[in-house]
Write an enzyme that holds these catalytic residues in place. Structure first.
Site, mmCIF file in Angstrom:
data_model
loop_
_atom_site.group_PDB
_atom_site.id
_atom_site.type_symbol
_atom_site.label_atom_id
_atom_site.label_comp_id
_atom_site.label_asym_id
_atom_site.label_seq_id
_atom_site.Cartn_x
_atom_site.Cartn_y
_atom_site.Cartn_z
ATOM 1 N N ASP A 6 10.686 0.443 -13.461
ATOM 2 C CA ASP A 6 10.709 0.420 -14.927
ATOM 3 C C ASP A 6 11.975 -0.270 -15.433
ATOM 4 O O ASP A 6 11.948 -0.987 -16.438
ATOM 5 C CB ASP A 6 10.617 1.844 -15.483
ATOM 6 C CG ASP A 6 9.346 2.544 -15.024
ATOM 7 O OD1 ASP A 6 8.335 1.850 -14.788
ATOM 8 O OD2 ASP A 6 9.358 3.778 -14.872
ATOM 9 N N ALA B 71 13.884 -3.039 -1.455
ATOM 10 C CA ALA B 71 15.279 -3.395 -1.167
ATOM 11 C C ALA B 71 15.505 -4.906 -1.143
ATOM 12 O O ALA B 71 16.643 -5.368 -1.275
ATOM 13 C CB ALA B 71 15.691 -2.784 0.169
ATOM 14 N N GLY C 136 14.557 -6.926 -3.408
ATOM 15 C CA GLY C 136 14.684 -7.435 -4.776
ATOM 16 C C GLY C 136 13.372 -7.947 -5.333
ATOM 17 O O GLY C 136 12.313 -7.347 -5.120
#
Lengths: 311, 311
Positions: free
Chosen positions: A251, A222, A224
């Protein structure tokens, strides 16, 4: 044309059942079947963004045939798998309708023979030397039989062909390949800690660069992405927490980084793209898909903080 | 040449895992993939006994292609599936290495269109009228889209072609087809009780004959088979309880009954063969296979008691 490598590609099945109860019989109410494996997922996101992409790796057996056919049907995807005598693995995600939780069953994949590995290397060499190949992503675990130094070899071959290369794997294959100096590695926090022994992102990414990676992009869930690159260091975060299914978010981040690498975008723009794609994948209703509206909205709102390195 | 019909054929997967824990990820340590569905299992047992057998029903998609190829590789098996646009279903048996218990996940199977059903009927008509077809077995559940009266139609077509027909199904498809006067039905105790409303085998088999079945062979698990036929009534039991995996034991019993029917064996001999095959299947280490030595040994030792009907 970008290239993605998936040595242990899969046919991903999702089974919906009312509730999974061990040692009983279940009627599956819904079956979703789609090509899978990290590099295949990356390719699908790239194609959805409008990029031409080639997928390679191994495909074999009845499941491999379905994998090839389904990918060949997707626009902008070129299929260039090398053959393997064994059958491409299946993964089965059993989704409880009641709780939304999933139970995962992953087949091991076919054992690759030395001759099959050698034939793949020829295919890969030809693909990285093909004019117009702009970047390559090496993704996922190694199937049985493939040497643990496989990714080191593939990184060197890409660098020798002057094609930038991104690596997304873990454990010993990652450790070996980092020394071959890939352009980007994208470990998650746990994989990075396993590689470097450090849990703190700044120290860990610095150590991973020292081991050979030109740029290290750590995915922090969360929080990043945290990137340490020759151009500087940055953290990129979504503007607000995103709720949903994290399957495929990593991915999608790789697809964002790879397209940014191929286009030579500045690092802050690459990171914004990767975080927006990743968050738009978490927000999408279907696992592994991304929501285009969410992506386009987030792209302008991802917060990238950090600084450019002194010239 | 015997014929078996499997309208909802399957690709049967067995996954070995250390222990199945819902909502976690499992590495499957062993994958076994084999053609499945009741009629397919019956055909495999018949072929193993040295009989020529043709399999029909529906096969489609990547899984159907694997099903056809695998069966075509088996000696004495002729593959004559009709095509279906959807994919043949998979069944997944997840076997806990720790406890030996299995958790079953069954895909629903493809929906058969009216045109596909009509094309299958043509295939079936041609097969039952082919010179040398000695008996037909209709086995298992109906896939979505096939009319509930399907087996009634198939029984009538076999009878019109003067080919004896054995039916092994349950519920409403059984109820409808019994009225079409099949030569043999082989329900288990539960299926027979559902058809007739009677739990006591003598009453229940008598009622099922009254409904139209010429002979009723009820499978009673460890108690063997109870048969009520135009020639008399018999019970056939294994000489001693057999320990092992009951998967496929019912299909082996059908193979014994069908080959006995094709050869016109006296009922006590048919029943002894069916019980010996069934028990040899329970005793075999691999699910659905039978142990030949156990079979040959049991064949002479099955106890058949009962009496021939008055002429």
């Amino acid at each position: 044309m970008m290239l993605t490598v998936t040595l242990n590609a899969a046919l991903d099945l999702t089974y919906r059942v009312p509730a999974l109860t061990p040692h009983t019989t279940h009627r599956v109410t819904e079956v979703i079947e789609r090509p899978g494996g990290k590099g295949v997922n990356v390719a699908r996101v790239l194609a959805a963004l409008g990029h031409e992409v080639t997928v390679t790796g191994f495909a074999g057996g009845g499941t491999g045939r379905v994998l090839r056919e389904r990918l060949a049907d997707e626009p902008r995807v070129t299929v260039a798998f090398a053959p393997v005598a064994g059958a491409t693995r299946r993964t089965v995600a059993v989704a409880d309708a009641a709780t939304g939780d999933t139970t995962q069953l992953n087949e091991p994949g076919p054992t690759v023979t030395p001759a099959e590995w050698a034939a793949f290397l020829d295919t890969y060499e030809a693909l990285v030397h093909r004019p117009g190949t702009t970047a390559v992503a090496l993704c996922g675990s190694l199937p049985p039989g493939v040497p643990v130094g496989a990714y080191a070899l593939l990184v060197r071959a890409a660098r020798a062909a002057h094609v930038p290369v991104l690596l997304d794997t873990s454990g010993e294959p990652l450790r070996r390949a980092v020394a071959a100096r890939p352009d980007i590695i994208k470990p998650n926090a746990e994989e990075l800690a396993e590689l470097t022994g450090f849990h703190e992102p700044v120290r860990a990414t610095r150590d991973a660069r020292r081991r050979g990676a030109h740029a290290v992009v750590a995915s922090l869930g969360a929080d990043g992405l945290f990137a340490l690159t020759p151009d500087g260091g940055w953290q990129a975060r979504p503007p607000a927490p995103v709720r949903g299914n994290p399957t495929g978010a990593g991915d999608s981040a790789v697809a964002g980084l790879l397209s940014g690498l191929a286009e030579g975008l500045p690092w802050p723009d690459r990171l914004a793209r990767a975080v927006a794609l990743s968050a738009a994948t978490v927000a999408a209703p279907a696992a592994g898909e991304f929501d285009r509206t969410t992506y386009e909205d987030l792209l302008t709102r991802v917060a990238v903080t950090g600084r450019r390195a002194a010239a």
